[in-house]
Design an enzyme around this catalytic site. Structure first.
Site, PDB file in Angstrom:
ATOM      1  N   CYS A   1       0.857  -1.179   0.000  1.00 18.80           N
ATOM      2  CA  CYS A   1       0.000   0.000   0.000  1.00 18.80           C
ATOM      3  C   CYS A   1       0.889   1.223   0.000  1.00 18.80           C
ATOM      4  CB  CYS A   1      -0.886   0.033   1.245  1.00 18.80           C
ATOM      5  SG  CYS A   1      -1.974  -1.376   1.362  1.00 18.80           S
ATOM      6  N   ILE A   2       0.430   2.240  -0.641  1.00 16.43           N
ATOM      7  CA  ILE A   2       1.244   3.456  -0.700  1.00 16.43           C
ATOM      8  C   ILE A   2       0.317   4.656  -0.611  1.00 16.43           C
ATOM      9  CG2 ILE A   2       1.270   3.436  -3.227  1.00 16.43           C
ATOM     10  CD1 ILE A   2       4.211   4.491  -2.961  1.00 16.43           C
ATOM     11  N   LEU A   3       0.727   5.604   0.156  1.00 22.89           N
ATOM     12  CA  LEU A   3      -0.169   6.746   0.378  1.00 22.89           C
ATOM     13  C   LEU A   3       0.631   8.002   0.691  1.00 22.89           C
ATOM     14  CD1 LEU A   3      -3.057   7.939   1.087  1.00 22.89           C
ATOM     15  CD2 LEU A   3      -2.502   7.344   3.445  1.00 22.89           C
ATOM     16  N   THR A   4       0.252   9.055   0.028  1.00 19.23           N
ATOM     17  CA  THR A   4       0.686  10.376   0.453  1.00 19.23           C
ATOM     18  C   THR A   4      -0.510  10.996   1.158  1.00 19.23           C
ATOM     19  OG1 THR A   4       2.009  10.531  -1.533  1.00 19.23           O
ATOM     20  CG2 THR A   4       1.657  12.557  -0.300  1.00 19.23           C
TER      21      THR A   4
ATOM     22  N   GLN B   1      -0.393  15.954  -0.913  1.00 18.22           N
ATOM     23  CA  GLN B   1      -0.562  15.424  -2.257  1.00 18.22           C
ATOM     24  C   GLN B   1      -0.293  16.504  -3.311  1.00 18.22           C
ATOM     25  OE1 GLN B   1      -4.454  13.704  -2.120  1.00 18.22           O
ATOM     26  NE2 GLN B   1      -3.724  11.815  -1.138  1.00 18.22           N
ATOM     27  N   ARG B   2       0.016  16.008  -4.492  1.00 18.88           N
ATOM     28  CA  ARG B   2       0.288  16.840  -5.673  1.00 18.88           C
ATOM     29  C   ARG B   2       1.500  17.739  -5.477  1.00 18.88           C
ATOM     30  NH1 ARG B   2      -5.237  19.609  -6.936  1.00 18.88           N
ATOM     31  NH2 ARG B   2      -6.552  18.075  -5.937  1.00 18.88           N
ATOM     32  N   ARG B   3       2.400  17.267  -4.648  1.00 16.32           N
ATOM     33  CA  ARG B   3       3.609  18.063  -4.463  1.00 16.32           C
ATOM     34  C   ARG B   3       4.841  17.207  -4.709  1.00 16.32           C
ATOM     35  NH1 ARG B   3       1.772  20.487   1.248  1.00 16.32           N
ATOM     36  NH2 ARG B   3       4.002  20.818   1.539  1.00 16.32           N
TER      37      ARG B   3
ATOM     38  N   GLY C   1       4.440  11.735  -3.614  1.00 18.85           N
ATOM     39  CA  GLY C   1       4.031  10.403  -4.052  1.00 18.85           C
ATOM     40  C   GLY C   1       5.111   9.781  -4.915  1.00 18.85           C
ATOM     41  N   LYS C   2       5.603  10.563  -5.847  1.00 13.03           N
ATOM     42  CA  LYS C   2       6.646  10.060  -6.729  1.00 13.03           C
ATOM     43  C   LYS C   2       7.918   9.757  -5.932  1.00 13.03           C
ATOM     44  CE  LYS C   2       5.646  11.717 -10.665  1.00 13.03           C
ATOM     45  NZ  LYS C   2       5.505  12.854 -11.603  1.00 13.03           N
TER      46      LYS C   2
ATOM     47  N   GLU D   1       1.652  -3.761  -5.696  1.00 14.04           N
ATOM     48  CA  GLU D   1       0.586  -4.744  -5.640  1.00 14.04           C
ATOM     49  C   GLU D   1      -0.679  -4.159  -6.256  1.00 14.04           C
ATOM     50  OE1 GLU D   1       0.460  -6.995  -1.993  1.00 14.04           O
ATOM     51  OE2 GLU D   1      -1.732  -7.057  -2.098  1.00 14.04           O
TER      52      GLU D   1
END
Lengths: 807, 513
Positions: free
Chosen positions: B369-372, B377-379, B382-383, B403
């Site tokens: 699972c991956i979460l910002t 977010q949008r900064r 996430g990348k 996954e």
């Protein structure tokens, strides 16, 4: 549309792909259709969501613009980052350490309460703070404890008080508040917690249950059977450890008592020394004053027994020769034993009627054994029976050691006097006190004069002595003697005279075979031969009609002993296991015996009054019977079975034979089980010594526990000394093996399988109602394991002694 | 035109919604739940073809009652009782009905703790719909979608809190709820897209627990009405107030609260600001309770073992679940490692985002699972998280892939990362000795640790792969190059592999977790 007649090759991940850029780019018009050859990769999204409006818009926007456009992003619920009180909430600053942060995961479990106070609690706290001081953290800890101690059921106020280490008033206030709050609480706990799964699976679909255990993953590869087995083993181990603890605690207690006793004895000696009581007169005065307090008359005194014994030892040089050692002719000359001055002087004041309590005996150091301390010095040498004693015991094997709790009977005056009178009697005469004409069953022949004693593991050892009659005796046909054994048993004690006389004659002159036979017939000469079964049937009857006169029994002792001797000698080579059948018959007989004994007892009690005064010894017997009565049939069975079922590698056939006899089984049974029985064993021995002795020997068997030997030993000296002088030898020998159990144990240890002993010990230990014996038996078994034989063997004796004292 | 009182679960109608451009739209929505707060009805609506995270409670004036479509399927179900809500539901009655509808036997034990209210029965007598509010009972509605999962048919009666009776929010008060009975949007889609293998599978059997291997990804077999609806209104975390997107199994008694207060560092939840205050006096954490394995500038990564630090892992999962739809917290966190990305300021290391990773993955997953977190977010975080996950894979010497399934945002982020990473490599290739540069897909995969399939899909998505003169070629068009360069200018946050201090552990040798 496509003119391509070939199929594009599949994309090969291992094949280099040339990269075309910008102006190098070929015209790809004809490539369009071929693109399909590359398999379309799934996006990895759920198909339903893939088509979602915002995503599609975003994807298309990306593909068109090659970068994100603000308007094309996927909208999400807004988040605010303007918590104004943040700085007030998170106080202080945190300086970034230069090093990477490294944390010990288990350091986090500090003792902080999980419960966090809310504003409602604060109100209460403010209210409480008017009366007493209570800190928020203190309050939280209290609530935390209450919460964690109660599940569905709230803890009671009482429990709360135990739980909380606070002022009672405060506890009450907080508790009441907590109960109220808990009732109004929506959740299952005031500390909000994630719902836990329930084992029954009812929560499998509950969306609020989270973080279930992955049970299947926890399975180990071990198979269940293994686990069960090891679990049981662990249980067993635990049981045995706890047993060992009990035993050790008892040992501790015993050793303490012994030390105390030593100190007391020392004190007595010192006092006596200061008083100048070198002869023991004062001590005896003190002792004589005591009897007034006693409830009943004890027939004999210790001192008499002792002195008698000492005298015997002094005057006679026992000859040890062991059949077992294949050196029957080896005669060892014992050291000259220094005579104790006290012993001499004591003879006169001692009267047969003098009564002594075992308690008093304790104070007499001379007679007292400090077993463990004494025997510690003994070197652990697996040597022939008598050696260590010779080296270490100034009194030699003949030194009599008094057992606490034993009753020591006075010497028969007539007998002693008699022997003294016949001063012209040569050594041979004395020899005959111990050595009897002996015959064996197999091979059926007369072996001349011999005496028997108990060897290691209960084996009976015959010590032969050569006399001038040997050639004659060898011709003696045991058949000729058959008729006499029964008759000899009925001889009353007056026959002692004639017997001694006869033996005198017998010794002085070389007698012909016929003379010997006639002597035997007229019971002037004692003759031992194996008893026949039919004879033994009458034993119990005899017992019931037994008179206080001990001679009868003495003779029977010898007879029986010899019988045992003979057979067991054969049995040494014959390995006789006990079959189940035999065991069952044996058990049946046990029941029968019990019944008979009861009858006996009743009879005896009737005759008790009359016999008590004239024949004090009867007292002992009746007491013993009373004692033996305490043994119920169950325990008798148990003990007997314990004995019988114990694997005895070289159990002789005689064992079986003897087991069929209706003898006093208590003597056999009880030593293995109860402490009381040890006492009654003695008594049983004195009342019907022959059978008991035999039985004991049987019990001891070959590899059964040695702690039984002490029982036998303790009983023997008391039973026998005052009896026929001929028996004294046997007694003496018994005593030897007893007093120096070291040797016995050493011998036993080297060969005897301890598991059996251990088993028996465990059995004994498991009998709750007889805790006293437990230590001794267990100890002796443990001792064997530990190769600390002598000491522990002696401990076994000591324990026996103590136990007897108590009874 | 229908009355407001007739609007029940399963109805579809246009609902007013304001889009991000502040324009009013009337997208079609489905009523998932109805509740009554002090006489005022609220409707939980799901905008069809919009992500669930936009689902919300609306008042009746936002409903376009003129275009209401009642759930049709249910009408076919024979009515057995005309008095909805007045009798207790019975599993014996329910199950055959749904089984009949689905054409299959239903081996599901029906868990009924409350009374059933059968919407389909109301529907049979639309005119006679009693005004009695639905909130008086909880509805459990069998699922009649023939192709979809039976699991959804019967859901345990899990009450939804209502403000009307705050003292006893739980069972039965003010919540009206129905199962997925009518979710035509989903159903239609699944029909359109053909039979979904997964849903077929789950429809055959008893609702089974999710598989225990793999990640916390939900297989949707437990997707019932409760988990379809957000249950937390607001979460306060440090400086931020977050609006959860999805359901999260925080303790039920906390779901009724207007705000759930979380400790910023240990993520412990509390019911009030006072509780949080008190907690902060006892909690001295100023960073995630793990080992820092990466630090560059203010960005740090902490590694947390899901077995050794359960309470933090669980709290993190609970928080993450608020923003991850396809995640289930069904099982414990033991087989996972959690990599928490933080940003340091004078107050401490603030959580920005995280990803979890199986200690041992059988399917080359390097991210579960991956979460910002929404405020970040949008900064580019996430990348950064994704990049970090591939850095770990590089250290491990493996290729990896996230996954599945991916969420919409996950797909966009990953595609963006893959595109940029691959383009970076392709554009970095210089021609040697005048020859055209070339590279194999395997090489790209090895360099980037991106799984081969993902490389191919990215090349495809970017339309770089072409067939020319009997062989495949990669073409970098001008706009691709331009777009990439522009994007890379904006991508300032990068992982510096030199700052990573990470030694992979061989978990297979340590026993299971």
């Amino acid at each position: 549309m496509s003119k391509l007649s070939f199929r594009a090759r599949a994309l090969d991940a291992a094949k280099p792909l040339p990269i075309y850029r910008g102006k190098d780019m070929p015209d790809l018009n004809d490539c369009v259709s071929i693109n399909r050859a590359v398999p379309q990769m799934p996006t990895g999204m759920e198909k339903e969501e893939e088509s979602e409006h915002h995503l599609q818009r975003a994807i298309s926007a990306q593909q068109v613009f090659r970068e994100k456009k603000e308007s094309m992003v996927i909208p999400v619920p807004e988040a605010e980052s303007n918590v104004i009180y943040y700085n007030r909430l998170y106080k202080g600053e945190f300086k970034q350490p230069k090093q990477f942060i490294h944390i010990q995961p288990f350091n986090l479990d500090n003792e902080q309460p999980d419960y966090d106070m809310d504003s409602e609690d604060e109100t209460l706290l403010n209210r409480l703070n008017r009366k007493m001081e209570i800190k928020p953290l203190q309050f939280e800890i209290m609530i935390d404890r209450l919460e964690k101690a109660s599940s569905n059921q709230l803890v009671t106020l009482q429990e709360a008080k135990l739980l909380l280490n606070e002022d009672d008033y405060l506890i009450k206030a907080v508790y009441d508040y907590w109960v109220r709050k808990r009732k109004n609480c929506r959740g299952p706990s005031l500390i909000p917690q994630i719902k836990q799964e329930k084992r029954d699976g009812s929560t499998n679909n509950d969306p609020y249950v989270a973080f279930r255990r992955r049970t299947e993953k926890m399975q180990t590869r071990k198979n269940r059977k293994n686990d069960e087995a090891s679990y049981e083993k662990m249980l067993k181990l635990r049981r045995e450890f706890s047993r060992a603890i009990t035993i050790l605690e008892m040992i501790k207690r015993r050793e303490k008592t012994k030390r105390e006793l030593l100190h007391l004895t020392l004190e007595v000696v010192e006092k006596r020394y200061h008083l100048g009581d070198y002869g023991g007169e004062i001590l005896n005065e003190v002792k004589i004053n005591r009897p007034e307090k006693e409830i009943y008359a004890t027939p004999a005194t210790l001192h008499n027994g002792n002195h008698h014994k000492v005298q015997e030892c002094k005057t006679k040089h026992p000859h040890h020769s062991s059949l077992k050692e294949e050196a029957p002719d080896v005669v060892r000359q014992k050291k000259k034993y220094p005579k104790k001055p006290k012993a001499e002087t004591l003879i006169t004041p001692q009267q047969p009627t003098t009564e002594t309590l075992p308690v008093i005996n304790k104070s007499d150091i001379k007679q007292y054994d400090f077993h463990s301390s004494d025997e510690d010095e003994f070197p652990q040498v697996p040597s022939p029976v008598s050696e260590p004693e010779e080296e270490n015991d100034p009194d030699g094997p003949c030194a009599f050691r008094r057992r606490a709790g034993c009753q020591y009977f006075a010497p028969r005056l007539d007998q002693t006097n008699h022997s003294n009178d016949n001063s012209e009697l040569a050594d041979l005469d004395k020899l005959r006190y111990r050595h009897c004409l002996t015959t064996l069953t197999v091979p059926r022949r007369c072996i001349g004069f011999a005496r028997r004693r108990i060897g290691r593991g209960g084996r009976v050892i015959m010590d032969r002595i050569s006399t001038e009659h040997d050639p004659v005796l060898k011709q003696l046909d045991p058949e000729m003697l058959n008729g006499f054994s029964s008759s000899s048993q009925t001889v009353d004690f007056s026959s002692n005279f004639s017997w001694t006389n006869a033996s005198n004659k017998h010794c002085e002159n070389r007698l012909s075979l016929s003379e010997i036979l006639s002597n035997i017939r007229s019971c002037r000469l004692q003759c031992f031969q194996p008893r026949l079964l039919n004879l033994q049937d009458s034993d119990s009857e005899e017992c019931t009609s037994r008179k206080p006169g001990q001679t009868v029994n003495n003779k029977r002792v010898s007879a029986a002993s010899v019988a045992l001797l003979n057979t067991s000698r054969n049995g040494i080579s014959v390995t006789g296991g006990i079959t189940e059948e035999q065991f069952q018959t044996h058990q049946q007989q046990l029941v029968q015996m019990q019944r008979q004994q009861l009858a006996q007892l009743q009879q005896k009690q009737q005759s008790q009054h009359s016999s008590q005064q004239t024949h004090p010894k009867a007292q002992g017997s009746s007491t013993s019977d009373c004692m033996s009565k305490t043994l119920d049939s169950a325990s008798a069975h148990f003990a007997a079975s314990a004995v019988v079922s114990a694997p005895v590698p070289t159990r002789s056939e005689v064992t079986k034979e003897q087991s069929t006899s209706h003898s006093n089984i208590n003597g056999v049974v009880q030593p293995s089980g109860t402490s009381k029985t040890l006492y009654s064993t003695n008594m049983a021995l004195s009342s019907s010594p022959g059978i008991s002795t035999v039985q004991l020997v049987r019990t001891v068997g070959h590899t059964t526990t040695n702690h039984l030997i002490p029982a036998l030993c303790t009983s023997s000296p008391q039973t026998l000394p005052m009896n026929n002088s001929c028996l004294t030898n046997a007694v003496h020998l018994n005593n030897v093996s007893v007093v120096s159990p070291v040797n016995v144990h050493i011998n036993t240890r080297t060969s005897a399988p301890s598991p059996t002993a251990l088993k028996l010990a465990t059995v004994a230990a498991s009998m709750d109602r007889v805790p006293k014996v437990t230590p001794s038996s267990a100890i002796s078994s443990i001792a064997r394991e530990n190769h600390e034989p002598e000491r522990l063997g002696l401990n076994g004796i000591a324990e026996t002694t103590v136990a007897m004292e108590v009874t | 035109m229908a009355e407001v009182g007739e609007v029940i679960e399963g109805c579809r109608l246009p609902v007013l919604r304001r889009n991000q451009d502040n324009e009013d739209e009337w997208p079609l929505a489905e009523i998932l739940s109805v509740k009554d707060i002090s006489g005022r009805k609220l409707f939980y609506v799901h905008y069809i073809d919009f992500n669930k995270r936009l689902d919300e409670w609306v008042t009746h004036d936002r409903l376009d009652l003129k275009k209401i479509q009642f759930p049709k399927k249910e009408a076919k179900t024979p009515t057995k009782n005309g008095l909805p809500g007045s009798r207790p539901g019975s599993p014996e009655r329910e199950v055959p009905a749904s089984a009949q509808a689905s054409g299959k036997t239903l081996p599901i034990p029906v868990q009924i703790t409350l009374r059933f209210n059968l919407p389909k029965e109301r529907e049979a007598i639309p005119g006679g719909e009693p005004d009695q509010p639905l909130s008086s009972s909880s509805c459990l509605q069998p699922n009649h979608r023939s192709t979809k999962r039976k699991v959804e048919v019967v859901s345990p009666a899990t009450p939804v809190p209502s403000e009307t009776a705050p003292a006893s929010v739980f069972p039965q008060n003010g919540s009206a709820r129905r199962a997925l009975a009518a979710q035509p949007g989903r159903k239609r889609k699944s029909n359109c897209l053909g039979t979904d293998e997964d849903s077929q599978d789950s429809s055959d059997g008893i609702p089974s627990a999710p598989r225990m291997t793999g990640s916390l990804v939900s297989d949707r077999s437990h997707d019932d009405i409760v988990t379809r609806m957000k249950n937390i209104e607001c979460i306060e975390l440090g400086r931020h107030r977050l609006k959860p997107w999805y359901f999260s199994p925080y303790p039920q008694e906390l779901t009724a609260l207007p705000v759930l207060y979380l400790c910023e560092f240990c993520l412990k939840y509390g019911k009030s600001l006072k509780c949080l205050q008190r907690h902060l006096t006892k909690c001295d954490l100023r960073h995630p309770p793990g080992n820092e394995i990466y630090r560059k500038g203010t960005i740090s990564f902490f590694e947390i073992d899901g077995r050794k630090n359960k309470s933090y892992s669980q709290n993190l999962c609970l928080l993450a679940k608020c923003f991850l739809d396809h995640k289930t917290l069904y099982y414990d966190t033991d087989p996972f490692l959690f990599y928490v990305m933080t940003e340091y300021d004078c107050k401490g290391f603030h959580i920005v985002g995280y990803f979890s990773k199986e200690k041992e993955s059988t399917e080359d997953y390097n991210v579960a699972c991956i979460l910002t977190l929404p405020p970040y977010q949008r900064r580019g975080y996430g990348k950064l998280l994704i990049e970090f996950s591939y850095e770990l894979s590089k250290v491990e010497g493996k290729t990896g892939t996230p996954e599945k399934p991916l969420s919409d945002l996950g797909l966009l982020s990953y595609r963006s990362y893959w595109s940029q990473t691959i383009l970076e490599i392709l554009m970095g290739l210089k021609s040697e000795s005048g020859e055209r540069p070339q590279i194999t897909i395997n090489e790209i995969s090895e360099i980037t640790s991106i799984k081969k399939e993902d490389v191919i899909s990215t090349l495809q998505y970017l339309n770089l792969i072409n067939y020319y003169k009997g062989q495949y070629i990669l073409t970098l068009s001008e706009d691709i190059v331009d777009g990439h360069e522009r994007a890379m200018l904006k991508r300032l946050l990068r992982i510096d592999s030199k700052c990573l201090h990470f030694t992979p552990k061989d978990w297979s040798k340590r026993g299971k977790w």
